[in-house]
Design a protein around this motif. Structure first.
Motif: not given
Length: 803
Positions: A688-707
């Motif tokens: 909802f606030r992609p301008e607040c984050a480096n999405v490309n850098e964080i996304l692989p980590h976030w995916l590894s924390w799921l589910p």
């Protein structure tokens, strides 16, 4: 030592095939004094070096001694000697390696226990009962087997009904405390013994009219079924003919308790084996259930009947509706019992006894309030069953909602209720309110509103006046549920004014009580006992605080930002809760309230931001996981609902969230819920606030924390975002040449298997579509599926079948 060895030889000679040797040995054995025999026999049983056949003979003789000569020997022993015998028997049952000897020692213990029941049926060996119950959870299989064997053997003692009844009662306690997994290996033997005993005692009832043992055996069967659950299915047909016979024929006044217990047993068996097994027996108005109900309103046994009806309702679900005309009459009559009350002076009290069912509350000035509690247990049970029907039948219960509401609401106004049974009825009354509203929905908004108006004033007044914290918390919880169900417009200005004053008073009382407890900790009489009392008081206060939060949550979710002017009378008290110096529970619930303000009142909520943003930022790293969880949730709702004004805070909070997630102990049990809220919050910021984050850098980590497996609500948010990313063909999530799809399949499968995703969730259809798209791709599908274990593959198939 020499004497003991001689005794071993004597025991061996008692088994000699030579008649002369055996006869001489028997004569020599008879000359030994009883106390000495007991000492030598116990020593032989516990001696590991003693031959097994000699130990067996010793066990047989000791049991015979306690059976035939108990009165001549045991009472003359010293207390120390009697205690030593009991201790030796229990120790031998625990330590004996031979199953044969262990069983025989258990038989000795059962025999001694039988003889230690006095004429009034009191057990003179309570330590054995404790040992039996402790043995339930023992890892020693042989020990459990010996205990069960001893209980069954004692129950089969047809010459001593009183002993049989006590053994059956012990078996009830045993099976109630026994985990299902430990009971199952003995289930067949247990059931067969119980059936034999029940049939014998049923014949005895028919021939002689004796019922004591049969009552206990029926309850034993019920307890076994309750613990065994679906494993009892094979035995359903074994017991039902005899149980039905009792219910249909035990109609005499003196057999009503037996009939009640049998009905209870049938309902517990039904609950254990499930709807499919018992459905045919309950499919017509001539069913067994209805025949039980007719004419069964005896005060002593009505609670059995009422509880049985409720269990049948749980078994049959909506199909139970057809039986309501039969059961509601006696049920409402019992629920309507009115306690007799009186205002008494000292002279009057002396003429009234607590033995007659009266309880008294001292009002001072030599006056007391008296309440006669006869019938209150049945009343409380009946009220609980009405709640059960409303919960299970929903709109199927609508015909009875009006009369039930008229019964329940006045209970909230009964202020003198020190009696625990009345408190139970009051708690049940509060619990029923949102359930009855849900039942009434089917008749439209006018009927629903009329019912709510009948409840609302009484609920608010009860919140302001109820002195008992347990009852108060249930009333507050139910009131919050009612507001959520009724929605905007359910409270008028007068309601808001009264409610605001009450909540303000609860918060002020919360702070005052904390100050008083701190003062008591400085008192010269302060000790560990006082600290325990103070901690109990604190827990009660915090629980009421959680219910204040519940009510505010329901008001915010229903009225949104239009309720903020009303909320401002509480604002400074909520700010006080989140001060860093407050206890962690205060800070947790203060943050939860501000989370609701942000979630439901944004962007208007930002005018209060300076009152809570700093506290929320600090709380992301709090030592209390509950506080971290509340703060992380707050960041998530700011990103999702807060609007542009909260953007700087989301940017500032993101590195802290990442640090909490990546800390070494983030996934330990006490931290996992807080961590999962941090993961969800990171996802919401990226979504909802992609301008607040480096999405490309964080996304692989976030995916590894799921589910997420613990916080189901936040898990749905993460799956919604995952669906967005997959459906938009996000290259980071899918990987080169869709290399990440097997990992995505695992995430989805684990989510379904752990019920983090359910068929009713909107994202389940989106996830199923992802799976179906891969299904048609041949090799990629095979690659994804082969990476899953059997449970995960089943979860994927379940998703495809239901979504």
């Amino acid at each position: 030592m020499a004497e003991q060895q001689q005794f071993y030889i004597l025991l061996g000679n008692l088994m000699s095939p030579d008649n002369d040797i055996r006869k001489q040995s028997e004569e020599a054995y008879d000359t030994i004094p009883g106390q000495t025999k007991i000492t030598f026999l116990l020593q032989a049983i516990r001696d590991a070096a003693c031959a097994e056949e000699v130990k067996t003979m010793a066990a047989v003789l000791l049991r015979r001694l306690l059976s035939s000569s108990f009165e001549e020997i045991y009472p003359g022993l010293t207390v120390d000697m009697q205690t030593a015998i009991k201790t030796e028997l229990v120790t031998s049952i625990q330590t004996e390696a031979s199953p044969n000897i262990r069983k025989k020692v258990a038989d000795i213990a059962a025999e001694l226990c039988r003889n230690l029941l006095d004429d009034d049926g009191n057990n003179q060996w309570p330590e054995l009962l404790k040992f039996l119950f402790d043995s339930v959870n023992s890892d020693n299989v042989g020990l459990r087997e010996a205990v069960i064997s001893a209980l069954l053997q004692t129950m089969e003692d047809q010459t001593n009904p009183r002993v049989q009844a006590h053994a059956a009662a012990a078996l009830i306690n045993f099976t109630e405390d026994c985990p299902k997994s430990l009971l199952i290996p003995y289930l067949d033997s247990l059931v067969q013994h119980l059936h034999v005993i029940m049939v014998a005692k049923l014949q005895e009832l028919i021939q002689k009219g004796t019922k004591l043992v049969l009552e206990q055996v029926v309850t034993s069967i019920a307890s076994v079924a309750d613990t065994a659950e679906e494993k009892f299915v094979p035995y359903y047909d074994l017991f039902m003919p005899s149980l039905k016979h009792i219910v249909e024929n035990a109609v005499q006044k003196e057999l009503r308790l037996l009939r009640g217990k049998t009905i209870e047993c049938i309902s517990l068996i039904g609950l254990a084996v499930g709807k499919d097994k018992v459905h045919t027996a309950l499919s017509t108005r001539c069913s067994v259930h209805v025949s039980y109900a007719r004419g069964f309103v005896t005060p002593r046994c009505i609670s059995y009947m009422i509880s049985a009806w409720a269990r049948m309702c749980k078994i049959l679900g909506k199909e139970f509706q057809q039986y309501l005309p039969v059961v509601m009459g006696p049920l409402m009559k019992t629920a309507s019992i009115k306690p007799e009350v009186a205002l008494l002076d000292t002279q009057d009290m002396e003429n009234m006894s607590e033995d007659d069912g009266w309880e008294f509350v001292n009002l001072g000035d030599q006056q007391s309030f008296g309440i006669k509690t006869a019938g209150l247990e049945e009343k409380a049970t009946a009220c609980q069953m009405l709640v059960c029907y409303a919960k299970e039948l929903k709109e199927g219960f609508v015909e009875y909602t009006e009369q039930v509401v008229k019964l329940m609401v006045p209970l909230l106004k009964f202020y003198f209720h020190d009696d625990i049974l009345l408190m139970g009825a009051l708690t049940t009354s509060a619990e029923s309110m949102p359930l009855l509203l849900e039942c009434a929905r089917v008749r439209g908004p006018d009927y629903l509103t009329q019912m709510w108006h009948f409840m609302c004033d009484a609920l608010i007044k009860a919140i302001g006046t109820e002195p008992d914290s347990d009852v108060l918390s249930e009333i507050m919880h139910s009131f919050a549920k009612c507001i959520e169900l009724m929605g905007e417009g359910c409270l008028n200005n007068e309601h808001f004014e009264e409610l605001g004053g009450i909540l303000k008073g609860k918060l002020e009382e919360h702070f005052k009580n904390q100050e008083l407890r701190q003062a008591k900790r400085q008192d010269e009489d302060y000790d560990e006992g006082m600290e325990e009392t103070l901690q109990d008081e604190d827990e009660n206060d915090v629980y009421i605080l959680t219910k204040v939060s519940d009510i505010l949550h329901s008001v915010f979710s229903s009225y949104k930002e239009q309720v903020l002017p009303w909320f401002e009378q509480l604002l400074q008290l909520i700010v006080q809760l989140v001060c860093p110096s407050r206890p962690w529970a205060d800070r947790q619930w203060g943050l939860c309230i501000f989370d609701d303000v942000v979630e439901h009142c944004s962007p208007s909520s930002f005018k209060y931001a300076e009152l809570f943003l700093r506290a929320m930022a600090l709380s992301l790293c709090d030592t209390s996981p509950e506080v971290r969880q509340a703060a992380a949730y707050g960041v998530g709702v700011m990103a999702q609902y807060g609007g542009e004004n909260y953007r700087p805070f989301c940017t500032e909070a993101l590195p802290t969230l990442l640090g909490v997630i990546q800390s070494p102990d983030s996934k330990v049990k006490e931290n996992v819920n807080a961590t999962e809220n941090c993961i969800s919050a990171v996802g919401k910021v990226m979504r909802f606030r992609p301008e607040c984050a480096n999405v490309n850098e964080i996304l692989p980590h976030w995916l590894s924390w799921l589910p997420l497996n613990e916080d189901k609500e936040e898990a749905v948010h993460t799956f919604d975002f995952l669906c967005d990313l997959i459906e938009s063909n996000n290259p980071i999530v899918l990987g080169p040449d869709n290399a990440n799809l097997p990992k995505i399949f695992q995430i989805i499968a684990e989510g379904v298997a752990n019920e983090s995703v359910k068929s009713e969730d909107a994202c389940s259809k989106r996830l199923a579509n992802v799976i179906r798209q891969v299904q048609g791709s041949g090799g990629l599908w095979t690659q994804c599926v082969t990476m899953l274990n059997e449970t995960q593959q089943k979860a994927i198939q379940d998703l495809l079948n239901t979504a």
